[in-house]
Write an enzyme that holds these catalytic residues in place. Structure first.
Site, PDB file in Angstrom:
ATOM      1  CB  ALA A  23      -7.769 -30.452 -27.445  1.00  0.00           C
ATOM      2  N   GLY A  80      -6.283 -26.660 -24.422  1.00  0.00           N
ATOM      3  CA  GLY A  80      -7.738 -26.473 -24.407  1.00  0.00           C
ATOM      4  C   GLY A  80      -8.294 -26.251 -23.006  1.00  0.00           C
ATOM      5  CD  GLU A 112      -7.102 -23.033 -26.539  1.00  0.00           C
ATOM      6  OE1 GLU A 112      -7.069 -24.279 -26.467  1.00  0.00           O
ATOM      7  OE2 GLU A 112      -6.943 -22.425 -27.611  1.00  0.00           O
ATOM      8  CD  GLU A 115      -2.458 -25.178 -27.418  1.00  0.00           C
ATOM      9  OE1 GLU A 115      -1.551 -24.480 -26.908  1.00  0.00           O
ATOM     10  OE2 GLU A 115      -3.618 -25.206 -26.966  1.00  0.00           O
TER      11      GLU A 115
END
Ligand code: CAA
Length: 257
Positions: free
Chosen positions: A66, A111, A114, A134
């Protein structure tokens, strides 16, 4: 005119999506997620869709996570909304009725990992690097990593990865079942073409039925799931594909689906 963040290429129903923000290693910001949602609006309507391949632009990164710069100043409410936008969009990709394959061509972090986990399966180039880093940023995975990773690789390995934030190479990703195949980066393109031919050439209704049986069956007890398989198997015999496929075998020719 705003730049295109998701390139879409269609080869007879096998659609290839390329996330294209190479200067930020294809990090997922809200603009990328919105554009992906728009692409999915179109794909969800298509009866001729046969498969989706998703990759990142350039040779360095699939998706490096992200977008950290965009997230930095978010309030808890804004973070919740951002994660909500991502989760909804990624779920829509996951539940497309056709196989969705991640072509992981480099960094596959946070992300990005993911996103790959929401694909039916993944193939990686040998330079790919995976991880859920993260915790190194003071947060936990927010796009489904704490839930899809243990379902893919088991809880012990998932907790290892999400609490240490350590990165693993493509061969370790293969060993733990995060990806199905690893190959030299130079071969990834030829493999994508082969896969396009293969998935595009199989009976499209059968391919959809096979994915549905696996996905829906995993949410049920074994007996219910086997009954679901039987129903979907029987349904194949109501269409023309089964007749064509089996006739082609008997007549020693290639089926025309
Ligand atoms: N968000 C925003 N920008 C990113 C980014 C990210 N996740 N990853 C890389 N970039 C940007 C860098 O800031 C840099 O931009 P500038 O050129 O403008 O400085 C550019 O991409 C190239 O990156 P690097 O110079 O860092 O390249 P490198 O080869 O030295 O390192 C890397 C590559 C190891 C992937 C490193 O960029 C990195 O660690 N990136 C962050 C990875 C990460 O922590 N991802 C998880 C994000 S959090 C998340 O995803 C939360 C969630 O679950 C929702």
């Amino acid at each position: 005119m705003s730049e295109t963040l998701i390139e879409v290429a269609d080869n007879a129903g096998v659609v290839r999506l390329t996330i294209s923000r190479p200067k930020a290693l294809n990090a997922l910001n809200s603009a990328v997620l919105s554009e992906l949602a728009g692409v999915l609006d179109d794909l969800e309507q298509r009866d001729d869709l046969r498969a989706v391949l998703i990759t990142g632009a350039g040779e360095k990164s699939f998706v490096a996570g992200a977008d950290i710069a965009e997230m930095r100043d978010k309030t808890p409410e804004q973070a919740r909304a951002f994660a909500g936008q991502a989760l909804k969009t990624i779920k829509r990709l996951e539940t497309l009725p056709v196989p969705v394959v991640a072509l992981v061509n480099g960094f596959c972090l946070g992300g990005g990992c993911e996103l790959a986990l929401a694909c039916d399966w993944a193939v990686a180039s040998d330079n790919a690097i995976f991880g859920q880093p993260e915790v190194l940023l003071g947060v936990i995975p927010g796009f489904g990593g704490t839930q899809r990773l243990p379902r893919r690789v088991g809880p012990a390995m998932a907790i290892d990865l999400v609490t240490t934030g350590r990165k693993i190479d493509a061969n370790e990703a293969l060993r733990i079942g995060l990806v199905n195949r690893v190959m030299p980066q130079a071969e990834l393109e030829a493999y994508a073409e082969e896969l396009t031919k293969q998935l595009g050439g199989n009976g499209p209704e059968a391919v959809r039925g096979a994915k549905q049986a696996v996905h829906d069956g995993l949410d049920q007890d074994l007996d219910s799931a086997l009954a679901l398989e039987t129903s979907l198997f029987a349904l194949c015999f109501a269409g023309e594909e089964q007749r064509e496929g089996m006739s082609a075998f008997v007549e020693k020719r290639k089926p025309n689906f």
